[in-house]
Design a protein around this motif. Structure first.
Motif, PDB file in Angstrom:
ATOM      1  N   GLY A   9       0.836  -1.199   0.000  1.00  0.00           N
ATOM      2  CA  GLY A   9       0.000   0.000   0.000  1.00  0.00           C
ATOM      3  C   GLY A   9       0.860   1.234   0.000  1.00  0.00           C
ATOM      4  N   PRO A  10       0.264   2.390  -0.254  1.00  0.00           N
ATOM      5  CA  PRO A  10       1.028   3.636  -0.336  1.00  0.00           C
ATOM      6  C   PRO A  10       1.613   4.028   1.016  1.00  0.00           C
ATOM      7  N   PRO A  11       2.592   4.935   1.010  1.00  0.00           N
ATOM      8  CA  PRO A  11       3.115   5.421   2.291  1.00  0.00           C
ATOM      9  C   PRO A  11       1.977   6.068   3.085  1.00  0.00           C
ATOM     10  N   GLY A  12       1.925   5.768   4.362  1.00  0.00           N
ATOM     11  CA  GLY A  12       0.878   6.348   5.208  1.00  0.00           C
ATOM     12  C   GLY A  12      -0.376   5.505   5.289  1.00  0.00           C
ATOM     13  N   ALA A  13      -0.397   4.353   4.614  1.00  0.00           N
ATOM     14  CA  ALA A  13      -1.615   3.528   4.621  1.00  0.00           C
ATOM     15  C   ALA A  13      -1.780   2.761   5.927  1.00  0.00           C
ATOM     16  N   GLY A  14      -0.708   2.711   6.734  1.00  0.00           N
ATOM     17  CA  GLY A  14      -0.802   1.999   8.016  1.00  0.00           C
ATOM     18  C   GLY A  14      -0.086   0.656   8.004  1.00  0.00           C
ATOM     19  N   LYS A  15       0.833   0.460   7.051  1.00  0.00           N
ATOM     20  CA  LYS A  15       1.523  -0.822   6.957  1.00  0.00           C
ATOM     21  C   LYS A  15       2.333  -1.105   8.235  1.00  0.00           C
ATOM     22  N   GLY A  16       3.002  -0.080   8.755  1.00  0.00           N
ATOM     23  CA  GLY A  16       3.822  -0.273   9.960  1.00  0.00           C
ATOM     24  C   GLY A  16       2.965  -0.709  11.138  1.00  0.00           C
ATOM     25  N   THR A  17       1.902   0.041  11.383  1.00  0.00           N
ATOM     26  CA  THR A  17       1.006  -0.259  12.512  1.00  0.00           C
ATOM     27  C   THR A  17       0.413  -1.655  12.373  1.00  0.00           C
ATOM     28  N   GLN A  18      -0.135  -1.950  11.200  1.00  0.00           N
ATOM     29  CA  GLN A  18      -0.779  -3.251  11.003  1.00  0.00           C
ATOM     30  C   GLN A  18       0.262  -4.370  11.003  1.00  0.00           C
ATOM     31  N   GLY A  19       1.444  -4.083  10.500  1.00  0.00           N
ATOM     32  CA  GLY A  19       2.494  -5.098  10.423  1.00  0.00           C
ATOM     33  C   GLY A  19       2.938  -5.553  11.807  1.00  0.00           C
ATOM     34  N   VAL A  20       3.091  -4.600  12.727  1.00  0.00           N
ATOM     35  CA  VAL A  20       3.491  -4.943  14.099  1.00  0.00           C
ATOM     36  C   VAL A  20       2.419  -5.840  14.726  1.00  0.00           C
ATOM     37  N   LEU A  21       1.146  -5.459  14.552  1.00  0.00           N
ATOM     38  CA  LEU A  21       0.052  -6.229  15.152  1.00  0.00           C
ATOM     39  C   LEU A  21      -0.048  -7.626  14.546  1.00  0.00           C
ATOM     40  N   LEU A  22       0.059  -7.697  13.219  1.00  0.00           N
ATOM     41  CA  LEU A  22      -0.047  -8.997  12.539  1.00  0.00           C
ATOM     42  C   LEU A  22       1.081  -9.934  12.962  1.00  0.00           C
ATOM     43  N   ALA A  23       2.297  -9.386  13.004  1.00  0.00           N
ATOM     44  CA  ALA A  23       3.454 -10.211  13.359  1.00  0.00           C
ATOM     45  C   ALA A  23       3.264 -10.761  14.771  1.00  0.00           C
ATOM     46  N   ASP A  24       2.766  -9.899  15.665  1.00  0.00           N
ATOM     47  CA  ASP A  24       2.559 -10.309  17.044  1.00  0.00           C
ATOM     48  C   ASP A  24       1.490 -11.402  17.111  1.00  0.00           C
ATOM     49  N   ARG A  25       0.397 -11.163  16.442  1.00  0.00           N
ATOM     50  CA  ARG A  25      -0.745 -12.078  16.505  1.00  0.00           C
ATOM     51  C   ARG A  25      -0.435 -13.441  15.864  1.00  0.00           C
ATOM     52  N   LEU A  26       0.338 -13.407  14.780  1.00  0.00           N
ATOM     53  CA  LEU A  26       0.599 -14.657  14.046  1.00  0.00           C
ATOM     54  C   LEU A  26       1.983 -15.231  14.353  1.00  0.00           C
ATOM     55  N   THR A  27       2.645 -14.647  15.375  1.00  0.00           N
ATOM     56  CA  THR A  27       4.045 -14.992  15.697  1.00  0.00           C
ATOM     57  C   THR A  27       4.932 -15.145  14.458  1.00  0.00           C
ATOM     58  N   LEU A  28       4.938 -14.062  13.705  1.00  0.00           N
ATOM     59  CA  LEU A  28       5.838 -13.949  12.560  1.00  0.00           C
ATOM     60  C   LEU A  28       6.869 -12.870  12.892  1.00  0.00           C
ATOM     61  N   LEU A  29       7.971 -12.862  12.158  1.00  0.00           N
ATOM     62  CA  LEU A  29       8.904 -11.741  12.263  1.00  0.00           C
ATOM     63  C   LEU A  29       8.391 -10.633  11.357  1.00  0.00           C
ATOM     64  N   ARG A  30       8.829  -9.397  11.588  1.00  0.00           N
ATOM     65  CA  ARG A  30       8.419  -8.308  10.705  1.00  0.00           C
ATOM     66  C   ARG A  30       9.675  -7.662  10.151  1.00  0.00           C
ATOM     67  N   LEU A  31       9.702  -7.473   8.853  1.00  0.00           N
ATOM     68  CA  LEU A  31      10.822  -6.746   8.251  1.00  0.00           C
ATOM     69  C   LEU A  31      10.293  -5.494   7.576  1.00  0.00           C
ATOM     70  N   SER A  32      10.640  -4.341   8.146  1.00  0.00           N
ATOM     71  CA  SER A  32      10.356  -3.067   7.495  1.00  0.00           C
ATOM     72  C   SER A  32      11.679  -2.576   6.914  1.00  0.00           C
ATOM     73  N   THR A  33      11.776  -2.576   5.580  1.00  0.00           N
ATOM     74  CA  THR A  33      13.034  -2.127   4.968  1.00  0.00           C
ATOM     75  C   THR A  33      13.269  -0.650   5.316  1.00  0.00           C
ATOM     76  N   GLY A  34      12.182   0.129   5.457  1.00  0.00           N
ATOM     77  CA  GLY A  34      12.312   1.542   5.836  1.00  0.00           C
ATOM     78  C   GLY A  34      12.961   1.668   7.216  1.00  0.00           C
ATOM     79  N   ASP A  35      12.539   0.826   8.185  1.00  0.00           N
ATOM     80  CA  ASP A  35      13.127   0.869   9.537  1.00  0.00           C
ATOM     81  C   ASP A  35      14.612   0.498   9.497  1.00  0.00           C
ATOM     82  N   VAL A  36      14.948  -0.525   8.703  1.00  0.00           N
ATOM     83  CA  VAL A  36      16.357  -0.946   8.618  1.00  0.00           C
ATOM     84  C   VAL A  36      17.196   0.200   8.049  1.00  0.00           C
ATOM     85  N   LEU A  37      16.647   0.868   7.010  1.00  0.00           N
ATOM     86  CA  LEU A  37      17.390   1.974   6.391  1.00  0.00           C
ATOM     87  C   LEU A  37      17.534   3.143   7.366  1.00  0.00           C
TER      88      LEU A  37
END
Ligand code: AMP
Length: 217
Positions: A9-37
């Motif tokens: 989705g576009p920047p600002g769509a909420g990918k970061g927020t939803q990604g943290v929640l999804l990873a937590d709920r599904l016990t997945l890791l989360r990779l945000s290339t923006g955070d790494v950069l």
């Protein structure tokens, strides 16, 4: 075996927020290339120094830099565990390379989840975003303003704006999304990877519920 998800989705769509929640709920890791950069920029590493000029201008960082990050990540703990990809892939070569890397691990992408938010809202979400430099609290001058302008409610420190959230850069980031990243929706529609569209202009928990429902979780 855990399977990987792409939050799209576009920047600002909420990918970061939803990604943290999804990873937590599904016990997945989360990779945000923006955070790494951004972490590399803060540390002043060679990668950070190179990436910064693109990021501050709202342009995409070259594919080989991004693919290096993803390759290293998938060679670590993520080799065994599924990943929520947030902000990756953003170009066709990145998507093709991800398919190849996950193909080598024998685990095709489980689903691409597209968060949809209209441009006016995105511009307000991004250009209104402020962060507390001290405690990390997040605000939005349009939607969740601090009680006192530019001061953190929680700790009183000064609020800062990400360089790439300045209005002009925000407009460029949206253009770049439409030109270089949105065409990937077509790529995934033509592939066997399930693709779901979700209305991202709703409260966080409503969006999260829909994402989990689409995944059957
Ligand atoms: P984000 O936090 O995901 O919005 O990313 C912030 C900035 O980092 C983007 O505007 C790009 O300059 C850069 N970036 C992050 N992920 C990628 C990617 N997959 N491909 C190219 N550039 C990226």
């Amino acid at each position: 075996m855990k399977r990987d998800l792409i939050l799209f989705g576009p920047p600002g769509a909420g990918k970061g927020t939803q990604g943290v929640l999804l990873a937590d709920r599904l016990t997945l890791l989360r990779l945000s290339t923006g955070d790494v950069l951004r972490a590399a920029v803060r540390r002043g590493t060679p990668m950070g120094i190179e990436a910064r000029r693109y990021m501050d201008a709202g342009e995409l960082v070259p594919d080989d830099v991004i693919l290096g990050i993803v390759r290293d990540y998938l060679a670590g703990e993520a080799a065994e565990t599924g990943v929520v990809f947030d902000g990756f892939p953003r170009t066709l070569p990145q998507a093709e390379r991800l398919d190849a890397l996950l193909g080598e691990l024998d685990r095709p992408v489980r689903a691409v989840l597209v968060l949809e938010v209209d441009d006016d809202t995105l511009i307000k979400r991004l250009s209104g975003r402020r962060t507390c430099g001290s405690c990390g609290a997040l605000y939005n001058v349009f939607f969740e303003p601090p009680r006192e302008a530019d001061r953190c409610d929680a700790c009183g420190s000064a609020l800062t704006q990400r360089a790439d959230d300045e209005p002009e850069t925000v407009r460029r980031r949206l253009e770049v999304y439409n030109e270089q990243t949105a065409p990937l929706i077509d790529y995934y529609e033509r592939s066997s990877t399930p693709l779901h569209h979700v209305d991202g202009d709703r409260p966080v928990d409503a969006v999260q519920r829909d994402l989990l429902a689409l995944l059957g979780s």
